[in-house]
Write a protein that holds these residues in place. Structure first.
Motif, PDB file in Angstrom:
ATOM      1  N   UNK A 129      17.604   9.409 -15.761  1.00 35.73           N
ATOM      2  CA  UNK A 129      17.170  10.762 -15.411  1.00 35.73           C
ATOM      3  C   UNK A 129      16.139  10.711 -14.282  1.00 35.73           C
ATOM      4  N   UNK A 130      15.141   9.862 -14.432  1.00 39.30           N
ATOM      5  CA  UNK A 130      14.095   9.754 -13.412  1.00 39.30           C
ATOM      6  C   UNK A 130      14.648   9.214 -12.093  1.00 39.30           C
ATOM      7  N   UNK A 131      15.486   8.174 -12.175  1.00 46.12           N
ATOM      8  CA  UNK A 131      16.020   7.596 -10.941  1.00 46.12           C
ATOM      9  C   UNK A 131      16.963   8.570 -10.243  1.00 46.12           C
ATOM     10  N   UNK A 132      17.671   9.412 -11.004  1.00 45.76           N
ATOM     11  CA  UNK A 132      18.542  10.412 -10.388  1.00 45.76           C
ATOM     12  C   UNK A 132      17.736  11.532  -9.733  1.00 45.76           C
ATOM     13  N   UNK A 133      16.664  11.968 -10.409  1.00 40.65           N
ATOM     14  CA  UNK A 133      15.828  13.042  -9.858  1.00 40.65           C
ATOM     15  C   UNK A 133      15.159  12.607  -8.552  1.00 40.65           C
ATOM     16  N   UNK A 134      14.636  11.365  -8.551  1.00 41.10           N
ATOM     17  CA  UNK A 134      13.832  10.915  -7.418  1.00 41.10           C
ATOM     18  C   UNK A 134      14.575   9.969  -6.474  1.00 41.10           C
ATOM     19  N   UNK A 135      15.908   9.910  -6.574  1.00 42.87           N
ATOM     20  CA  UNK A 135      16.652   8.930  -5.782  1.00 42.87           C
ATOM     21  C   UNK A 135      16.541   9.174  -4.270  1.00 42.87           C
ATOM     22  N   UNK A 136      16.172  10.409  -3.874  1.00 45.50           N
ATOM     23  CA  UNK A 136      16.031  10.703  -2.443  1.00 45.50           C
ATOM     24  C   UNK A 136      14.604  10.514  -1.947  1.00 45.50           C
ATOM     25  N   UNK A 137      13.635  10.481  -2.839  1.00 43.33           N
ATOM     26  CA  UNK A 137      12.234  10.495  -2.396  1.00 43.33           C
ATOM     27  C   UNK A 137      11.442   9.249  -2.775  1.00 43.33           C
ATOM     28  N   UNK A 138      11.890   8.510  -3.794  1.00 44.12           N
ATOM     29  CA  UNK A 138      11.166   7.305  -4.213  1.00 44.12           C
ATOM     30  C   UNK A 138      12.117   6.118  -4.167  1.00 44.12           C
ATOM     31  N   UNK A 139      11.673   5.025  -3.570  1.00 37.30           N
ATOM     32  CA  UNK A 139      12.461   3.795  -3.536  1.00 37.30           C
ATOM     33  C   UNK A 139      12.193   3.032  -4.831  1.00 37.30           C
ATOM     34  N   UNK A 140      13.118   3.097  -5.771  1.00 43.57           N
ATOM     35  CA  UNK A 140      12.908   2.474  -7.075  1.00 43.57           C
ATOM     36  C   UNK A 140      12.991   0.958  -7.028  1.00 43.57           C
ATOM     37  N   UNK A 141      13.339   0.408  -5.872  1.00 45.83           N
ATOM     38  CA  UNK A 141      13.310  -1.044  -5.704  1.00 45.83           C
ATOM     39  C   UNK A 141      11.917  -1.518  -5.304  1.00 45.83           C
ATOM     40  N   UNK A 142      11.036  -0.555  -5.017  1.00 42.17           N
ATOM     41  CA  UNK A 142       9.687  -0.905  -4.559  1.00 42.17           C
ATOM     42  C   UNK A 142       8.599  -0.285  -5.437  1.00 42.17           C
ATOM     43  N   UNK A 143       8.904  -0.031  -6.692  1.00 38.95           N
ATOM     44  CA  UNK A 143       7.876   0.481  -7.599  1.00 38.95           C
ATOM     45  C   UNK A 143       6.742  -0.541  -7.715  1.00 38.95           C
ATOM     46  N   UNK A 144       5.532  -0.028  -7.884  1.00 39.27           N
ATOM     47  CA  UNK A 144       4.368  -0.902  -7.945  1.00 39.27           C
ATOM     48  C   UNK A 144       3.726  -0.856  -9.323  1.00 39.27           C
ATOM     49  N   UNK A 145       3.109  -1.952  -9.687  1.00 37.67           N
ATOM     50  CA  UNK A 145       2.351  -1.996 -10.932  1.00 37.67           C
ATOM     51  C   UNK A 145       1.259  -0.939 -10.881  1.00 37.67           C
ATOM     52  N   UNK A 146       1.209  -0.103 -11.905  1.00 38.28           N
ATOM     53  CA  UNK A 146       0.231   0.965 -11.944  1.00 38.28           C
ATOM     54  C   UNK A 146       0.804   2.329 -11.587  1.00 38.28           C
ATOM     55  N   UNK A 147       2.016   2.375 -11.027  1.00 38.36           N
ATOM     56  CA  UNK A 147       2.669   3.676 -10.806  1.00 38.36           C
ATOM     57  C   UNK A 147       2.814   4.381 -12.152  1.00 38.36           C
ATOM     58  N   UNK A 148       2.660   5.711 -12.153  1.00 39.04           N
ATOM     59  CA  UNK A 148       2.663   6.464 -13.405  1.00 39.04           C
ATOM     60  C   UNK A 148       3.633   7.648 -13.326  1.00 39.04           C
ATOM     61  N   UNK A 149       4.079   8.097 -14.492  1.00 36.83           N
ATOM     62  CA  UNK A 149       4.969   9.259 -14.523  1.00 36.83           C
ATOM     63  C   UNK A 149       4.718  10.088 -15.778  1.00 36.83           C
ATOM     64  N   UNK A 150       5.057  11.394 -15.671  1.00 36.13           N
ATOM     65  CA  UNK A 150       5.000  12.313 -16.807  1.00 36.13           C
ATOM     66  C   UNK A 150       6.236  13.202 -16.744  1.00 36.13           C
ATOM     67  N   UNK A 151       6.739  13.581 -17.928  1.00 34.26           N
ATOM     68  CA  UNK A 151       7.952  14.405 -17.982  1.00 34.26           C
ATOM     69  C   UNK A 151       7.870  15.418 -19.107  1.00 34.26           C
TER      70      UNK A 151
END
Length: 410
Positions: free
Chosen positions: A170-192
């Motif tokens: 769900x998250x990767x589909x929502x943000x597939x145009x704006x966030x590069x999920x191959x470059x997530x960093x330690x400490x990145x946070x999310x809420x849903x």
């Protein structure tokens, strides 16, 4: 006389005690809880002899019926009458089924129930009145809030909280145009804020929808709000806090949530040819047969095989942009076919000059191969000005709710 009187008193006392015991027994009988009626798929199971099993590889509807005393002629009659609702030839290995047999000496099969998925099932009546109908289990929807932090991967952040891996997609589909999920960093946070489906209030049956989310990547918050602006298709999209669409002209990657094994470069040591040469594509490593999707709408201008590319597909998106996808184990589109963003065009393999399963993604701008990560690519349109006030009023309570959820920290 005294003895007679004493005897009479003792008899009265015994009768009174006896009446008390009877009264107590009646009371105890009344207080016994009724035996619950066991129902499944809308049937009272105690009314039948029940057989539960799972379709195995090589099983057929006819074989299962024959094993349960239904002759070939009857199987053919059933198959012909129900094929518009239930195609017996398409039962799938791994699916559960149940047969309800009459409680008679012949143990005659009355119903065959086939689970299409967790929610939908098909009832086939096998008696004198032959029919099939698709039904649904009762489903309840529960609204949930969740917060997470990236330590090593998004999957791990979700699993650490005992949540469904479906949230990863769900998250990767929502943000597939704006966030590069191959470059997530330690400490990145999310809420849903999202909704889960449950069968009979207890069995998890998937994600119903996501209302709102915020993903803080490299200290920048990316908001997403589900909103429907197209009353004709009634299909909602996700927009940010400024009413900009999250959808872009191009997806970030041609497959869902894998890893980059080699980037675009003018100089790379080729693992097969054992020499230095330019690598004008981006390699995404993934397991064999992972679906590869077109990163934008377009027309397939090549679908073929060469010794270097292996199985490949090339898509022209407009007069400016073209993409290519190499080393597929098999192709899923033909030359000249129209494809939409997200359509499966092939599957990950290692055909051609490849040492392992991956897709090499190549990108052209005005006929020149470029690194897609260095391009200022077009994005989708914003919400129209006349609809913005309505949109902002809609997302205000959702954004406030997100703010109330505490971010998890490492």
């Amino acid at each position: 006389m005294k003895k007679l009187g004493l005897l009479f008193m003792m008899m009265l006392a015994f009768t009174a005690c006896n009446d008390d015991e009877k009264e107590q027994a009646v009371k105890e009988v009344k207080e016994e809880k009724p035996v619950p009626v066991k129902k499944e798929y809308g049937f009272i199971l105690d009314d039948y002899e029940v057989l539960k099993d799972t379709i195995e590889s090589g099983d057929s509807f006819g074989f299962i019926m024959n094993e349960n005393g239904v002759d070939h002629g009857k199987v053919f009659e059933i198959s012909e009458k129900v094929k518009d609702t239930f195609n017996p030839a398409r039962i799938t290995a791994g699916k559960k089924y149940m047969i309800l047999r009459a409680k008679d000496s012949a143990r005659t099969p009355q119903y065959f129930i086939y689970e299409n998925d967790k929610i939908n099932y098909t009832v086939v009546s096998l008696g004198d009145s032959i029919y099939a109908e698709t039904r649904k289990r009762p489903v309840t929807v529960k609204r949930r809030e969740v917060s997470g932090v990236i330590v090593s991967s998004l999957s791990e952040a979700i699993q650490d909280q005992g949540l469904s891996n479906l949230l990863v997609y769900e998250l990767s589909n929502i943000y597939q145009w704006s966030i590069d999920f191959f470059r997530l960093q330690k400490g990145d946070q999310f809420k849903m804020v999202y909704h889960e489906k449950y069968i009979e209030d207890t069995i998890f049956a998937g994600i119903e929808k996501v209302d709102a989310a915020v993903f803080k990547h490299s200290e920048k918050p990316f908001y997403a709000f589900r909103y429907n602006v197209d009353s004709l298709t009634n299909k909602p999209s996700f927009y940010d806090e400024e009413a900009k669409a999250l959808q872009s002209f191009f997806l970030k990657a041609p497959l869902n949530y894998s890893r980059i094994s080699s980037r675009y470069t003018k100089r790379r040591f080729h693992p097969v040819q054992k020499r230095w040469k330019a690598h004008l594509g981006t390699d995404y490593a993934a397991p064999y047969n992972t679906p590869i999707v077109s990163t934008a709408n377009g027309t397939v201008i090549a679908s073929g095989y060469t010794s270097g590319n292996g199985n490949y597909v090339k898509v022209r998106h407009n007069s400016k942009y073209t993409t290519q996808y190499l080393h597929m184990t098999k192709r899923a589109v033909r030359n000249g076919q129209l494809v939409k963003q997200g359509d499966v065009i092939g599957y990950v393999g290692s055909t051609g000059l490849a040492t392992g399963p991956h897709v090499c993604y190549r990108f052209w701008v005005n006929g020149k191969q470029v690194d897609p990560y260095r391009q200022n690519l077009p994005s989708a349109e914003k919400i129209k000005d006349e609809l913005k006030d309505e949109y902002f009023a809609y997302i205000q309570p959702l954004k406030a709710e997100l703010e109330e959820i505490e971010y998890k920290s490492i």
